[in-house]
Scaffold this active site. Structure first.
Site, mmCIF file in Angstrom:
data_model
loop_
_atom_site.group_PDB
_atom_site.id
_atom_site.type_symbol
_atom_site.label_atom_id
_atom_site.label_comp_id
_atom_site.label_asym_id
_atom_site.label_seq_id
_atom_site.Cartn_x
_atom_site.Cartn_y
_atom_site.Cartn_z
ATOM 1 N N LYS A 149 0.927 -1.129 -0.083
ATOM 2 C CA LYS A 149 -0.077 0.094 -0.023
ATOM 3 C C LYS A 149 0.721 1.425 -0.066
ATOM 4 O O LYS A 149 0.525 2.251 -0.511
ATOM 5 C CB LYS A 149 -0.980 -0.155 1.242
ATOM 6 C CG LYS A 149 -2.059 -1.027 0.998
ATOM 7 C CD LYS A 149 -3.434 -0.892 1.605
ATOM 8 C CE LYS A 149 -4.292 -2.132 1.206
ATOM 9 N NZ LYS A 149 -4.623 -2.613 2.674
ATOM 10 N N LYS A 194 -3.774 -11.402 -8.578
ATOM 11 C CA LYS A 194 -5.166 -11.801 -7.973
ATOM 12 C C LYS A 194 -6.205 -10.937 -8.450
ATOM 13 O O LYS A 194 -5.827 -9.621 -8.774
ATOM 14 C CB LYS A 194 -5.237 -12.138 -6.449
ATOM 15 C CG LYS A 194 -4.980 -10.919 -5.634
ATOM 16 C CD LYS A 194 -4.997 -10.932 -4.279
ATOM 17 C CE LYS A 194 -4.392 -9.834 -3.266
ATOM 18 N NZ LYS A 194 -5.810 -8.991 -3.026
ATOM 19 N N LYS A 236 -10.773 -5.697 -5.987
ATOM 20 C CA LYS A 236 -12.092 -4.986 -6.093
ATOM 21 C C LYS A 236 -11.617 -3.674 -6.909
ATOM 22 O O LYS A 236 -12.499 -3.284 -7.552
ATOM 23 C CB LYS A 236 -12.490 -4.614 -4.800
ATOM 24 C CG LYS A 236 -13.064 -5.438 -3.739
ATOM 25 C CD LYS A 236 -13.905 -5.015 -2.640
ATOM 26 C CE LYS A 236 -13.600 -5.848 -1.656
ATOM 27 N NZ LYS A 236 -12.515 -5.587 -0.783
HETATM 28 P P1 TYM Z 1 -11.187 -7.409 1.294
HETATM 29 O O1 TYM Z 1 -11.815 -6.643 1.391
HETATM 30 O O2 TYM Z 1 -9.852 -7.227 0.484
HETATM 31 O O3 TYM Z 1 -11.466 -8.880 0.945
HETATM 32 C C1 TYM Z 1 -12.616 -9.857 1.460
HETATM 33 C C2 TYM Z 1 -12.183 -11.281 1.414
HETATM 34 O O4 TYM Z 1 -12.030 -11.878 0.073
HETATM 35 C C3 TYM Z 1 -11.001 -12.388 0.086
HETATM 36 N N1 TYM Z 1 -10.280 -12.346 -1.145
HETATM 37 C C4 TYM Z 1 -10.094 -13.157 -2.000
HETATM 38 N N2 TYM Z 1 -9.859 -14.495 -1.744
HETATM 39 C C5 TYM Z 1 -9.503 -15.223 -2.968
HETATM 40 N N3 TYM Z 1 -9.118 -14.847 -4.110
HETATM 41 C C6 TYM Z 1 -8.824 -13.661 -4.530
HETATM 42 N N4 TYM Z 1 -8.601 -12.882 -5.490
HETATM 43 C C7 TYM Z 1 -9.437 -12.571 -3.093
HETATM 44 N N5 TYM Z 1 -9.463 -11.247 -3.076
HETATM 45 C C8 TYM Z 1 -10.080 -11.167 -1.769
HETATM 46 C C9 TYM Z 1 -10.073 -11.911 1.312
HETATM 47 O O5 TYM Z 1 -8.983 -12.860 1.638
HETATM 48 C C10 TYM Z 1 -11.259 -11.615 2.302
HETATM 49 O O6 TYM Z 1 -11.238 -12.709 3.086
HETATM 50 N N6 TYM Z 1 -8.680 -6.899 5.760
HETATM 51 C C11 TYM Z 1 -9.780 -7.244 5.138
HETATM 52 C C12 TYM Z 1 -10.773 -7.003 5.590
HETATM 53 C C13 TYM Z 1 -11.066 -7.233 7.208
HETATM 54 C C14 TYM Z 1 -11.251 -8.554 8.014
HETATM 55 C C15 TYM Z 1 -11.446 -8.266 9.191
HETATM 56 C C16 TYM Z 1 -11.115 -9.817 7.400
HETATM 57 C C17 TYM Z 1 -11.406 -6.329 8.227
HETATM 58 N N7 TYM Z 1 -11.246 -6.645 9.341
HETATM 59 C C18 TYM Z 1 -11.430 -9.278 10.190
HETATM 60 C C19 TYM Z 1 -11.216 -11.044 8.430
HETATM 61 C C20 TYM Z 1 -11.338 -10.589 9.931
HETATM 62 C C21 TYM Z 1 -9.710 -7.116 3.438
HETATM 63 O O7 TYM Z 1 -9.194 -6.310 3.242
HETATM 64 O O8 TYM Z 1 -10.329 -7.891 2.940
#
Ligand code: TYM
Length: 335
Positions: free
Chosen positions: A115, A197, A200
């Protein structure tokens, strides 16, 4: 510990449209776990402020994430489904945990380094302490299972460290949180161009969104790299061909995959047909989620009810934990 006693927590940032990676890495597991465990799932709006300080689109994005999760099968009557910023206790626990997190270890986090590269003009302290806030989200409910994709593995390792450090210093309050997937390994859904990967907000032409139209889906799949087919029987697949098969594993029936595997192995495969088939299978998967999400999103009263009910359940658990935390830390001067 029995299944019902184990607590599940996870979150998704409202920084863009949900995609196939979010579904197969996270939401699919939420839907399965909600019947077996006590679950807390949330929209991580506070985390989104670390990289998206402009809040003009935030409400729309939160509604989108809520509706897309529900369209995928998340049931707000089974799980607590809420907005992170509605639970003030998160910020309190985040503050305490910040005193236990070392700047050196935070600076080494891979997502922080990424980031810093992407947002070089906004390297704020929130970005540095992102994994601390994520730990607060999880252990606030004393959760031990965290359904996430592979990219969150390091954050979960840090969450275990912070929880253990707290327990070591102030007494045994928190279970160790673990990254969870029903399959063998955590999932990473690759982007359609094979570079990294699905995501969003980056690389949008190489990501399949749960909101994509049938035409978007077909166009993106048709643009994927292929070649004229293997020259020798039973040869190894190049990465960009393997990618088609990985995507088919997610959405296509077993007999379709078998047919194309056989065609590949005897050199009769036609990538035009494969792309057409994959696009149809993808549309069959994404189409109903997209249409249902739109319907849900338009019912503003329902959206508000979901958030309110979810916040109620999450606050109850958060308050109980924080009472224990303050006592453990000796921040209970009237006692
Ligand atoms: P975020 O918003 O980037 O993604 C949400 C969830 O989707 C999964 N993910 C993927 N899994 C497989 N392949 C991909 N290409 C892919 N892109 C995203 C992520 O692993 C995630 O499970 N930091 C976290 C948000 C968060 C969180 C938490 C998660 C905040 N507090 C507490 C668990 C527990 C995040 O940015 O996810």
């Amino acid at each position: 510990m029995g299944k019902q006693q184990e607590i599940v927590m996870s979150g998704i940032r409202p920084t863009g449209f949900l995609h196939l990676g979010n579904y197969f890495g996270a939401v699919r597991n939420y839907v399965r776990m909600q019947s077996d465990y006590t679950c807390y799932f949330m929209v991580a709006d506070l985390h989104s402020l670390t990289t998206h300080p402009d809040t003009s689109e935030l409400k729309t994005n939160i509604y989108r994430v809520l509706s897309e999760n529900i369209a995928c099968g998340l049931d707000p009557d089974k799980a607590a489904f809420y907005c992170q910023s509605h639970i003030f206790e998160t910020s309190e626990l985040y503050l305490y945990l910040n005193m236990l997190a070392y700047v050196g270890e935070l600076e080494k986090t891979v997502t922080f380094k990424d980031k810093v590269r992407q947002h070089e003009n906004n390297v704020n302290a929130g970005l540095l302490t992102y994994p601390v806030l994520q730990t607060a989200d999880i252990i606030l409910h004393r959760a031990s299972l965290v359904p996430v994709g592979k990219d969150q593995e390091q954050h979960l390792e840090m969450a275990r460290n912070f929880a253990n450090r707290f327990n070591h210093r102030y007494g045994d309050v928190f279970p160790e949180p673990k990254a969870f997937n029903y399959g063998e390994e955590l999932i990473k859904v690759p982007s359609l161009d094979g570079k990294g990967k699905m995501s969003k907000s980056e690389n949008q032409n190489a990501t399949l969104y749960l909101s994509d139209t049938d035409e978007d889906i077909t166009k993106k799949i048709k643009k994927m790299k292929s070649d004229s087919g293997p020259a020798e029987k039973n040869s190894a697949k190049p990465d960009y061909i393997e990618l088609f098969f990985s995507l088919m594993q997610l959405v296509s029936p077993a007999e379709v995959i078998e047919k194309y595997e056989a065609d590949y192995n005897n050199c009769t495969i036609r990538y035009g047909d494969l792309k057409q088939q994959l696009a149809e299978d993808m549309i069959r998967f994404i189409g109903p989620i997209r249409d249902k999400a739109e319907q849900i999103r338009n019912d503003e009263k329902y959206m508000k009810d979901v958030m309110e009910k979810g916040a109620g359940k999450a606050r109850k658990s958060a308050r109980e934990t924080m009472e224990i935390v303050r006592n453990a830390m000796g921040l209970n001067y009237f006692a």
